[in-house]
Design an enzyme around this catalytic site. Sequence first.
Site, short mmCIF file in Angstrom:
data_model
loop_
_atom_site.label_atom_id
_atom_site.label_comp_id
_atom_site.label_asym_id
_atom_site.label_seq_id
_atom_site.Cartn_x
_atom_site.Cartn_y
_atom_site.Cartn_z
N GLY B 130 0.83 -1.19 0.00
CA GLY B 130 0.00 0.00 0.00
C GLY B 130 0.87 1.24 0.00
N PHE B 155 -8.84 -2.65 -1.00
CA PHE B 155 -9.36 -1.46 -0.28
C PHE B 155 -9.67 -0.31 -1.23
CE2 PHE B 155 -6.26 -2.73 3.36
CZ PHE B 155 -7.13 -3.72 3.81
N GLU B 362 -4.52 6.43 2.51
CA GLU B 362 -3.78 7.22 1.52
C GLU B 362 -2.39 7.56 2.01
OE1 GLU B 362 -5.85 10.50 -0.36
OE2 GLU B 362 -7.55 9.15 -0.68
C1 LIG Z 1 -10.90 3.66 4.36
C2 LIG Z 1 -9.81 3.33 3.41
C3 LIG Z 1 -9.90 3.75 2.09
C4 LIG Z 1 -8.89 3.42 1.18
N1 LIG Z 1 -9.07 3.78 -0.12
C5 LIG Z 1 -8.12 3.41 -1.03
C6 LIG Z 1 -8.30 3.70 -2.41
O1 LIG Z 1 -9.34 4.26 -2.82
N2 LIG Z 1 -7.33 3.34 -3.27
C7 LIG Z 1 -6.20 2.71 -2.86
O2 LIG Z 1 -5.35 2.43 -3.69
N3 LIG Z 1 -6.00 2.39 -1.56
C8 LIG Z 1 -6.93 2.72 -0.63
N4 LIG Z 1 -6.77 2.39 0.68
C9 LIG Z 1 -5.56 1.69 1.09
C10 LIG Z 1 -4.60 2.57 1.85
O3 LIG Z 1 -4.27 3.72 1.14
C11 LIG Z 1 -3.38 1.74 2.20
O4 LIG Z 1 -3.82 0.73 3.05
C12 LIG Z 1 -2.32 2.58 2.84
O5 LIG Z 1 -1.67 3.36 1.88
C13 LIG Z 1 -1.32 1.77 3.60
O6 LIG Z 1 -0.90 0.67 2.89
P1 LIG Z 1 -0.76 -0.76 3.60
O7 LIG Z 1 -1.98 -0.98 4.37
O8 LIG Z 1 -0.41 -1.76 2.57
O9 LIG Z 1 0.44 -0.57 4.57
P2 LIG Z 1 1.97 -0.87 4.32
O10 LIG Z 1 2.46 -0.17 3.14
O11 LIG Z 1 2.19 -2.33 4.38
O12 LIG Z 1 2.55 -0.22 5.61
C14 LIG Z 1 2.45 -0.87 6.90
C15 LIG Z 1 3.45 -0.22 7.83
O13 LIG Z 1 4.75 -0.43 7.35
C16 LIG Z 1 5.51 0.75 7.39
N5 LIG Z 1 6.17 0.95 6.09
C17 LIG Z 1 5.81 0.50 4.88
N6 LIG Z 1 6.68 0.85 3.93
C18 LIG Z 1 7.60 1.56 4.54
C19 LIG Z 1 8.80 2.21 4.10
N7 LIG Z 1 9.17 2.20 2.82
N8 LIG Z 1 9.52 2.87 5.00
C20 LIG Z 1 9.13 2.91 6.31
N9 LIG Z 1 8.05 2.32 6.77
C21 LIG Z 1 7.30 1.66 5.91
C22 LIG Z 1 4.58 1.90 7.65
O14 LIG Z 1 4.98 2.57 8.81
C23 LIG Z 1 3.24 1.27 7.91
O15 LIG Z 1 2.77 1.62 9.18
C24 LIG Z 1 -7.76 2.68 1.60
C25 LIG Z 1 -7.67 2.28 2.92
C26 LIG Z 1 -8.69 2.57 3.81
C27 LIG Z 1 -8.57 2.07 5.21
#
Ligand SMILES: Cc1cc2nc3c(=O)[nH]c(=O)nc-3n(C[C@H](O)[C@H](O)[C@H](O)COP(=O)(O)OP(=O)(O)OC[C@H]3O[C@@H](n4cnc5c(N)ncnc54)[C@H](O)[C@@H]3O)c2cc1C
Lengths: 251, 378
Positions: B130, B155, B362
């Site tokens: 994400g 999501f 986001e």
């Molecule tokens: C209500 C809601 C609406 C959403 N709508 C959309 C949408 O319309 N379109 C869409 O595409 N997505 C959408 N999302 C998804 C959302 O944007 C992602 O879940 C978010 O960007 C985080 O990605 P992830 O959950 O994969 O976390 P990850 O990227 O896996 O991150 C998890 C943790 O790892 C750490 N981390 C990850 N990478 C790094 C790095 N390079 N350096 C340091 N720390 C890092 C971060 O601290 C983070 O806390 C939505 C989510 C929700 C809950």
Amino acid sequence: MNIIVAMKQVPDLQQVRIRNREPVIEGVPYTLGIIDKNALEAGIQLKEATGSNLIVVSAGNEEVEETIKEALAAGADEAYLVLDDKLDGMESSLTASLLAATIKKIEEVGLVIFGEGSGDNYSGQVGSRVAEILDLPQVGYVSKIELDGTTAKITRSLEDCEELLEVQLPMVVTVLGDINEPRIPSVSQILKAGRKPKEILELDDLDIEIPKDKKISTLSNLAPETDRKRVAVKSVSDLITALQAEGFVGR
Amino acid sequence: MQFTLTKEQALIQKMARDYAEQNIAPIAEQIEKENRVPDEILKGLAELDLFGMAMPEAYGGADAGYDSYVLAMEQIARVSCGPAMAISAHSLGLSAISNFGTEEQKQKYMPKSCKGEYITSFAFTEPGTGSDPKQITSTAVREGDHYIINGTKRFITNANYPGPLVVFVKDSVSGKPTAFIIDKFCEGYSISEPWEKLGWHGGVLCDVYMQNVKIPLENLLGELGNGYPVLQYGIAFGKIGMNSVALGTTLAAFEESVKYAKEKTHRGEPIAKFQAIQLKIADLAMKYEVSRWMAYRLGSLANKPKSPADFAKEAALSKVVIAENAMAAARIAMDIHGSYGLMADYKVARIYRDAIMGPQVEGVIDMQKLIVAGAILA
Ligand SMILES: Cc1cc2nc3c(=O)[nH]c(=O)nc-3n(C[C@H](O)[C@H](O)[C@H](O)COP(=O)(O)OP(=O)(O)OC[C@H]3O[C@@H](n4cnc5c(N)ncnc54)[C@H](O)[C@@H]3O)c2cc1C
């Protein structure tokens, strides 16, 4: 035909706070009177039904020029405004002379709509006074208006009955607050409001002198005390009885 | 430097507040329970031009500027985050089409989107990532005069409504992230059941499955193998909406707390007379003021962004502060309400669940800080 709606600039009552029983007006933005908005909505509906032109008229301080955008956004086609900072806090007879003189400048007036009372002082005099000055028939407590060529079919809501009248145009009506639900303007309508035509009049244009001493002086302006009654009740039925005694339920 | 609203902006703010109070507040709990915004509310919001507020008039928008958009969205979110979230994600996708689309793409998608006939989506997140564009696994393979898209997106807000989906996949030639536009519900497009989320109920979130989705070459958005700017800029624009949602939540926390502090009595006095409560009310006011000016400023920067990188930094910076302030404000509101705040009958319980959403969506907070630091230390 032109339909005229008269609207008064008042402080936004939702934002007025009461401190030591006095309303705090300072810093409160202006809006238009709440029943005036019903008058405007009535005007918009008639304009839509008949294809008339809707003109809003208002007299007040220089800020009215901005405040009136609210009416232009909601659907008025143009505005006639009497602007002078000296007009702050004027009383009803002066307002009526100014509005009547303004309306005289507009041709082909069919219907003049007022709210039953203004949002701040609610003296409820201006509509009748204007009708008198312009020598037009006037109907108050109006809850429905239909235009039919050269006449209007008016429903008045009185305490225990409704009265149906047919009146020759031009005429003046003062409408009740529950005549309709004012519409909410869209973003584009709000942005276009500033570009609608405005006729700005000065006191000189109307040949009206502002009297030196005000005819009315305000002695005090107090909000009613709203202390809690602190009635203790032991059961739901006690509560209902207490509420009935206050006239809140089961009247 | 000007810190006042124009008359038009004040009217737009009032318009949104009035609409939300009259039409959304009475059904806010229904939206919460059903996790669905009724169609007539979406239609009503579209009639007020909220689906194309900041878009150019030439493409059916109201051209009111992103600062006015924040003012309106804040008032909607103050009453219910669901509809605000739908508009926020929609505006994010739409801004990508507006900023990077060809004339044909804009003509095809923008007017209907601005009217709310289309509700746009922006799909980056996948089950595997994400935050990191390099880890995208969805693909686009060119076959003659079209591309074939395959993959799963996770999501995705508004995936359940018809309209364009701006999607990030790896194109088979460059192997790099590229943006395309897909018409939702075309052949090969399907979605999961909506996710059940902690907060922002009514904002619908589904997984999107793309199985041999066939799109014409002209559905490429931006350059082949160069989806990163679309993503960076898009997500930065999306934060204008995210900020507004968190800001509305902060405002709701503040207002509910002031109301409760004046109503709730202890030993015959409203708890607002206690200094401990007064300090909390002051903290709420401060958090709200900081958030609101940062949110309004990002909106006004978006009207004429200096450069994508600069704007992305400002967006990231404001998102962290505003999302964290919303959480802090919700917590303070909870403390002022005591146990009552935990009860479903009180609005703070919902505010608390809504506030906790912002930091993760986001772009998680840590990623935002890395964007800010990256821009400063570059
Ligand atoms: C209500 C809601 C609406 C959403 N709508 C959309 C949408 O319309 N379109 C869409 O595409 N997505 C959408 N999302 C998804 C959302 O944007 C992602 O879940 C978010 O960007 C985080 O990605 P992830 O959950 O994969 O976390 P990850 O990227 O896996 O991150 C998890 C943790 O790892 C750490 N981390 C990850 N990478 C790094 C790095 N390079 N350096 C340091 N720390 C890092 C971060 O601290 C983070 O806390 C939505 C989510 C929700 C809950």
